[in-house]
Design a protein around this motif. Structure first.
Motif, PDB file in Angstrom:
ATOM      1  N   ASP A  17       4.775  32.749  17.730  1.00 50.40           N
ATOM      2  CA  ASP A  17       3.405  32.199  17.945  1.00 50.40           C
ATOM      3  C   ASP A  17       3.505  31.494  19.159  1.00 50.40           C
ATOM      4  O   ASP A  17       2.535  31.587  19.952  1.00 50.40           O
ATOM      5  N   SER A  18       4.665  30.448  19.216  1.00 44.89           N
ATOM      6  CA  SER A  18       4.614  29.685  20.184  1.00 44.89           C
ATOM      7  C   SER A  18       4.865  30.380  21.519  1.00 44.89           C
ATOM      8  O   SER A  18       4.452  30.333  22.557  1.00 44.89           O
TER       9      SER A  18
ATOM     10  N   PRO B 196      15.820  45.483   0.982  1.00 43.60           N
ATOM     11  CA  PRO B 196      14.890  44.803  -0.237  1.00 43.60           C
ATOM     12  C   PRO B 196      13.512  44.459   0.705  1.00 43.60           C
ATOM     13  O   PRO B 196      13.402  44.232   2.115  1.00 43.60           O
ATOM     14  N   GLY B 197      12.498  44.076   0.153  1.00 49.40           N
ATOM     15  CA  GLY B 197      11.256  43.960   0.483  1.00 49.40           C
ATOM     16  C   GLY B 197      11.135  42.522   1.167  1.00 49.40           C
ATOM     17  O   GLY B 197      12.177  41.942   0.700  1.00 49.40           O
ATOM     18  N   SER B 198      10.224  42.338   2.052  1.00 43.11           N
ATOM     19  CA  SER B 198      10.432  41.225   2.926  1.00 43.11           C
ATOM     20  C   SER B 198       9.162  40.548   2.320  1.00 43.11           C
ATOM     21  O   SER B 198       8.297  40.798   2.349  1.00 43.11           O
ATOM     22  N   LYS B 199       9.334  38.969   2.508  1.00 39.08           N
ATOM     23  CA  LYS B 199       8.161  38.114   2.282  1.00 39.08           C
ATOM     24  C   LYS B 199       7.578  37.678   3.341  1.00 39.08           C
ATOM     25  O   LYS B 199       8.123  37.480   4.609  1.00 39.08           O
ATOM     26  N   THR B 200       6.263  37.927   3.244  1.00 40.72           N
ATOM     27  CA  THR B 200       5.234  37.524   4.648  1.00 40.72           C
ATOM     28  C   THR B 200       5.352  36.020   4.548  1.00 40.72           C
ATOM     29  O   THR B 200       5.451  35.226   3.625  1.00 40.72           O
ATOM     30  N   ARG B 201       5.745  35.620   5.875  1.00 43.86           N
ATOM     31  CA  ARG B 201       5.594  34.074   6.073  1.00 43.86           C
ATOM     32  C   ARG B 201       5.033  33.873   7.653  1.00 43.86           C
ATOM     33  O   ARG B 201       4.999  34.868   8.444  1.00 43.86           O
ATOM     34  N   PRO B 202       4.602  32.967   7.980  1.00 47.98           N
ATOM     35  CA  PRO B 202       4.231  32.495   9.498  1.00 47.98           C
ATOM     36  C   PRO B 202       5.341  32.592  10.321  1.00 47.98           C
ATOM     37  O   PRO B 202       6.175  31.855  10.046  1.00 47.98           O
ATOM     38  N   ASP B 203       5.246  33.059  11.274  1.00 52.04           N
ATOM     39  CA  ASP B 203       6.289  33.183  12.363  1.00 52.04           C
ATOM     40  C   ASP B 203       5.830  32.262  13.459  1.00 52.04           C
ATOM     41  O   ASP B 203       5.494  32.724  14.681  1.00 52.04           O
TER      42      ASP B 203
END
Length: 73
Positions: free
Chosen positions: A33-34, A22-29
């Motif tokens: 990042d940390s 299935p397609g992935s939803k973009t979200r901040p990771d």
């Protein structure tokens, strides 16, 4: 490319292909990042004290290159 060439060329798909996953939803990771910031700050902490030594080695190499050119000429 003309339309007839595209139809004859089997390597060019005519429509989008479906995938199994299935397609992935973009979200901040935020976790990655940390980790990236931690790696960056660790490198800064390690390299800032080494900058004077790096500058001295670079300067000596430039002086030695200059002296070698003067001796060869």
């Amino acid at each position: 490319m003309s339309e007839s060439t595209e139809i004859q060329d089997p390597s060019v798909p005519r429509k989008a292909l479906r995938t199994v996953t299935p397609g992935s939803k973009t979200r901040p990771d935020m976790e990655m990042d940390s980790i990236g910031w931690a790696v960056f700050l660790g490198l800064v902490v390690l390299l800032v004290p080494l900058l004077p030594f790096i500058a001295i080695v670079w300067g000596l190499s430039k002086v030695l290159e200059f002296l070698a050119r003067q001796r060869g000429a």
